[in-house]
Design an enzyme around this catalytic site. Structure first.
Site, short mmCIF file in Angstrom:
data_model
loop_
_atom_site.label_atom_id
_atom_site.label_comp_id
_atom_site.label_asym_id
_atom_site.label_seq_id
_atom_site.Cartn_x
_atom_site.Cartn_y
_atom_site.Cartn_z
CE1 TYR A 11 -0.36 5.44 11.35
CE2 TYR A 11 -1.12 7.67 10.90
CZ TYR A 11 -0.98 6.60 11.77
OH TYR A 11 -1.47 6.70 13.04
CB SER A 35 -5.06 8.38 13.24
OG SER A 35 -4.37 9.61 13.19
#
Ligand code: NAD
Ligand code: MG
Length: 319
Positions: A224, A211
């Site tokens: 995360y 990401s």
């Protein structure tokens, strides 16, 4: 729902292999700013893990727009989180490129998964739905074994499933939440890759979904974001280690993409309404906009690409 007609894409214009490019229908050139829905979005919240079919607007995973041309003919792929979002976009594209595809997802996502199975079948390929929770080591090992026996081998492993919950303060991140995030995002790929490598022949590939959060973490994604940095790191170390076996390992780094993860706790309501507004393109990405990257990293044409991270971030968050 986004359709080929509303998007003005060349969705149904199938390219014919063996015909000179000039003779093929021209895909429309579009302004990327106007190609897909922009904020503001309707406030919406689904219980985790969320369903693509319940999102407003529905995400575009390439259902009507992705055109294959045999780039993965005969390959066998296992994709975690293959029911929705990036995993579903990869599943549709892989099938249309000629691969048989096994998808893993949670029991609560059966409705989304059924749609993907149907799309894979309609592409003329074998679909293997394998439900179960990746937070368990025995399940991860079993998942790889079940995929290998149902597909008759394994050439492509996409570790894509992830847990993301927006929590403003570290003081409110429970040990349990932290542990679930690590189990899903870090342990599961470890367990699965370990089980998969012995089945992989030279020319096989492993793809991890990382990401923009790996490079530019948001304050509310403490747990995360660090797993995505870890994903980027394992891609690079494993690429060095598995190069000797002829196995390539790469990562995909999306920016803000319109998926169930965001409406089931991944983004705050405030962030969701303006989702994607901070990008130079003024909108979030759609899963289909990453489909070609997964194909590129899986196909033999990408044979010199290993240890690399390919991004699609709308102009933000990438190094
Ligand atoms: P998504 O909700 O469509 O996909 C995530 C999937 O993870 C779910 O479909 C679910 O099947 C799976 N999953 C979660 N926990 C699981 C568990 N315990 N067991 C089995 N499966 C489980 O959302 P997405 O955004 O497409 O996410 C796919 C990947 O993209 C993730 O790795 C995510 O980190 C990454 N990503 C997403 C964005 C974004 O903005 N949406 C941005 C960057 C990276
Ligand atoms: Mg899902």
């Amino acid at each position: 729902m986004l359709t080929a007609a509303t998007l003005g894409t060349a969705a149904v214009l199938g390219a014919t292999p063996g015909i000179a490019a000039e003779a093929q229908p021209k895909p429309a050139k579009q302004n990327p700013r106007d190609k897909y829905p922009k904020p503001p979005f309707e406030p919406q919240r689904q219980p985790w893990p969320g369903l693509a079919s319940q999102m407003k607007p529905r995400p575009d995973h390439g259902e009507t727009s992705y055109i294959g041309s045999g780039r993965l003919r005969g390959r066998k792929a296992l994709i975690t989180g293959g029911d929705s979002g990036m995993g579903r976009a990869a599943a549709i594209a892989f099938a249309r490129e000629g691969a048989d595809v096994a998808i893993n997802y949670l029991p609560a996502e059966e409705a989304d998964a059924r749609e993907v199975v149907d799309l894979i079948h309609r592409a003329g390929q074998k679909a293997v739905p394998l439900t179960g929770d990746l937070r368990s080591a025995p399940f991860c090992r079993q998942l790889v074994d079940r995929a290998v026996s149902a597909l008759g081998g394994l050439d492509i492993l996409v570790c894509n499933a992830a847990r993301q919950q927006s929590i403003a303060s570290i003081l409110d991140v429970t040990d349990e939440e932290f542990d679930q995030t690590m189990k899903t995002n870090i342990y599961a790929p470890f367990w699965m890759i370990k089980a998969a490598v012995p089945h992989m022949e030279p020319g096989s590939v492993i793809i991890g979904t990382t990401s923009e959060q790996a490079y530019d973490p948001s304050p509310d994604l403490y747990a995360y974001a660090q797993t995505k940095a870890a994903t980027m790191n394992y891609v690079k170390s494993l690429a060095k280690q598995l190069g000797a076996k002829g196995i390539r390992v790469n990562g995909v780094a999306p920016g803000p993409i319109w998926t169930p993860l965001q409406v089931s706790g991944g983004a705050s309501q405030g962030k969701l309404v303006t989702f994607g507004a901070t990008t130079p393109l003024g909108r979030p990405g759609q899963p289909v906009e990453l489909a070609g990257i997964y194909v590129r990293l899986a196909e033999d044409d990408g044979s010199f690409t290993t240890g690399n991270i390919y991004g699609a971030g709308g102009g933000q968050g990438q190094p």
